[in-house]
Design an enzyme around this catalytic site. Structure first.
Site, PDB file in Angstrom:
ATOM      1  N   ASN A 120       0.852  -1.186   0.000  1.00  0.00           N
ATOM      2  CA  ASN A 120       0.000   0.000   0.000  1.00  0.00           C
ATOM      3  C   ASN A 120       0.900   1.253   0.000  1.00  0.00           C
ATOM      4  OD1 ASN A 120      -1.410   2.303   1.079  1.00  0.00           O
ATOM      5  ND2 ASN A 120      -3.063   0.948   1.687  1.00  0.00           N
ATOM      6  N   HIS A 162       1.065   6.162   1.941  1.00  0.00           N
ATOM      7  CA  HIS A 162       1.837   7.091   2.773  1.00  0.00           C
ATOM      8  C   HIS A 162       3.072   7.645   2.085  1.00  0.00           C
ATOM      9  CE1 HIS A 162      -1.162   6.714   5.688  1.00  0.00           C
ATOM     10  NE2 HIS A 162      -0.983   5.406   5.828  1.00  0.00           N
ATOM     11  N   HIS A 185      -5.508   3.834  -1.560  1.00  0.00           N
ATOM     12  CA  HIS A 185      -6.851   4.183  -1.073  1.00  0.00           C
ATOM     13  C   HIS A 185      -7.204   5.575  -1.577  1.00  0.00           C
ATOM     14  CE1 HIS A 185      -9.622   4.298   2.763  1.00  0.00           C
ATOM     15  NE2 HIS A 185     -10.250   4.657   1.664  1.00  0.00           N
ATOM     16  N   ARG A 243      -9.337   8.390  -1.049  1.00  0.00           N
ATOM     17  CA  ARG A 243     -10.236   8.880   0.000  1.00  0.00           C
ATOM     18  C   ARG A 243     -11.101  10.015  -0.518  1.00  0.00           C
ATOM     19  NH1 ARG A 243     -10.141   7.857   5.129  1.00  0.00           N
ATOM     20  NH2 ARG A 243      -8.739   6.235   5.850  1.00  0.00           N
ATOM     21  N   ARG A 275      -6.737  13.154   0.563  1.00  0.00           N
ATOM     22  CA  ARG A 275      -5.626  13.719   1.335  1.00  0.00           C
ATOM     23  C   ARG A 275      -4.270  13.120   0.995  1.00  0.00           C
ATOM     24  NH1 ARG A 275      -8.211  11.314   6.473  1.00  0.00           N
ATOM     25  NH2 ARG A 275      -7.036   9.417   6.837  1.00  0.00           N
ATOM     26  N   GLU A 300      -8.612   0.801  -2.932  1.00  0.00           N
ATOM     27  CA  GLU A 300      -9.560   0.801  -1.812  1.00  0.00           C
ATOM     28  C   GLU A 300     -10.429   2.041  -1.949  1.00  0.00           C
ATOM     29  OE1 GLU A 300      -6.331  -1.044   1.368  1.00  0.00           O
ATOM     30  OE2 GLU A 300      -7.121   0.972   1.643  1.00  0.00           O
ATOM     31  N   THR A 335      -8.752   3.755   8.240  1.00  0.00           N
ATOM     32  CA  THR A 335      -9.997   2.978   8.205  1.00  0.00           C
ATOM     33  C   THR A 335     -10.247   2.399   9.599  1.00  0.00           C
ATOM     34  OG1 THR A 335      -9.367   2.406   5.956  1.00  0.00           O
ATOM     35  CG2 THR A 335     -11.234   1.220   6.889  1.00  0.00           C
ATOM     36  N   GLU A 366     -11.312  -9.170   2.624  1.00  0.00           N
ATOM     37  CA  GLU A 366     -10.072  -8.821   3.321  1.00  0.00           C
ATOM     38  C   GLU A 366     -10.417  -8.724   4.797  1.00  0.00           C
ATOM     39  OE1 GLU A 366      -7.855  -5.364   1.946  1.00  0.00           O
ATOM     40  OE2 GLU A 366      -6.961  -5.160   3.938  1.00  0.00           O
ATOM     41  N   HIS A 411      -4.390  -4.555   7.676  1.00  0.00           N
ATOM     42  CA  HIS A 411      -4.510  -3.424   8.604  1.00  0.00           C
ATOM     43  C   HIS A 411      -3.634  -3.637   9.831  1.00  0.00           C
ATOM     44  CE1 HIS A 411      -5.993   0.227  10.351  1.00  0.00           C
ATOM     45  NE2 HIS A 411      -6.445   0.498   9.148  1.00  0.00           N
TER      46      HIS A 411
HETATM   47  N1  PXP Z   1      -6.462  -2.730   4.275  1.00  0.00           N
HETATM   48  C1  PXP Z   1      -7.346  -1.716   4.308  1.00  0.00           C
HETATM   49  C2  PXP Z   1      -8.741  -1.993   3.891  1.00  0.00           C
HETATM   50  C3  PXP Z   1      -6.956  -0.421   4.695  1.00  0.00           C
HETATM   51  O1  PXP Z   1      -7.860   0.576   4.703  1.00  0.00           O
HETATM   52  C4  PXP Z   1      -5.604  -0.200   5.047  1.00  0.00           C
HETATM   53  C5  PXP Z   1      -5.166   1.181   5.430  1.00  0.00           C
HETATM   54  O2  PXP Z   1      -5.254   2.016   4.324  1.00  0.00           O
HETATM   55  C6  PXP Z   1      -4.716  -1.286   4.981  1.00  0.00           C
HETATM   56  C7  PXP Z   1      -5.176  -2.550   4.620  1.00  0.00           C
HETATM   57  C8  PXP Z   1      -3.278  -1.136   5.294  1.00  0.00           C
HETATM   58  O3  PXP Z   1      -3.146  -0.850   6.646  1.00  0.00           O
HETATM   59  P1  PXP Z   1      -1.735  -0.399   7.201  1.00  0.00           P
HETATM   60  O4  PXP Z   1      -1.421   0.916   6.547  1.00  0.00           O
HETATM   61  O5  PXP Z   1      -1.946  -0.302   8.665  1.00  0.00           O
HETATM   62  O6  PXP Z   1      -0.752  -1.455   6.800  1.00  0.00           O
END
Ligand code: PXP
Length: 242
Positions: A11, A14, A47, A49, A53, A74, A105, A155, A194
């Protein structure tokens, strides 16, 4: 027990968070996506949003061009989001809940409460051959409803497992195990994500039904210390231990 390595979708949200902190043009999530895939990630997650952001539409259009594996977006089920996905046609959409102002989330989608809305979103996405995953709590009633929407995957939200300690952590792991089995028995692909990190991933490896994890925050944080390539390689190494 499934001995295949768990796949990693990185992901890159960030990376964009850092860029947006200075409203700059760098760092570019696409550059990190190329490195992640080169060093073993099966695909890239981001993601989109409602407040845009971090990830913007233009990031997704670029990722769509460069991602060689599977691109997973996402999003919540708002019409503007679904319409954007129908236009971009990523390999996957993961439907998530979204509360204005949330830091991240906050939990799985309540598929029981929002069944018709989610089922319609799944149906629309699938008409364009986009595969759909639903981010959900490890709860059998929720999973049964997910199955009824016609989605391809679930998921499982690993947050409670990730943040708990001792006996509670074991209980949360058991909940994930039972949920993964339940979903797999119904023909769903099982994913997890997550708050996963290098320390808590080992529990997830025990769950043979889980095919893929999505990891963002901890991997990006590790990348700041060890470098992006090394961070990806380290997660892949852990996931291959299964
Ligand atoms: N899965 C989903 C559905 C999420 O919303 C997120 C956070 O954007 C993640 C996984 C990844 O989580 P983390 O950034 O804590 O690894």
């Amino acid at each position: 027990m499934n001995h295949k390595p768990v796949k990693l979708s990185v992901n890159v949200d960030h990376v964009a968070t850092l860029r947006e902190a200075r409203k700059e043009k760098f760092p570019d999530p696409s550059v990190c996506a190329i490195i992640a895939e080169h060093f073993g990630a099966c695909g890239i997650t981001c993601h989109l949003r409602l407040d845009r952001r971090h990830i913007k539409e233009r990031d997704i259009l670029k990722l769509k061009r460069i991602v060689k594996g599977e691109l997973n977006i996402e999003m919540c089920s708002a019409k503007q989001m679904i319409d954007f996905a129908l236009k971009v046609k990523p390999h996957w959409v993961t439907l998530v809940p979204e509360r204005e102002g949330e830091v991240t989330t906050e939990g799985g989608l309540d598929v029981i409460k929002n069944f018709t809305r989610i089922k319609n979103a799944v149906k629309k996405l699938k008409t364009r051959k986009i595969k759909v995953s639903i981010f959900v709590e490890p709860n059998l009633k929720q999973l049964e409803q997910c199955f009824k929407t016609g989605c391809d995957a679930v998921e499982l939200n690993t947050n409670s497992y990730a943040i708990s300690k001792g006996k509670k952590k074991q209980r949360e792991l058991l909940r994930l195990k039972k949920s993964a089995r339940f979903a797999k028995e119904r023909g769903l692909i099982v994913r997890a994500g997550h708050a996963l990190n290098r320390q808590n991933l080992h529990g997830i490896l025990e769950i043979g039904e889980i095919e893929e994890v999505s990891i963002g925050f901890a991997l990006i944080a590790d990348a700041l210390v060890f470098g992006f390539q090394k961070a990806v390689q380290e997660y892949i190494r852990i996931l291959e231990r299964r």
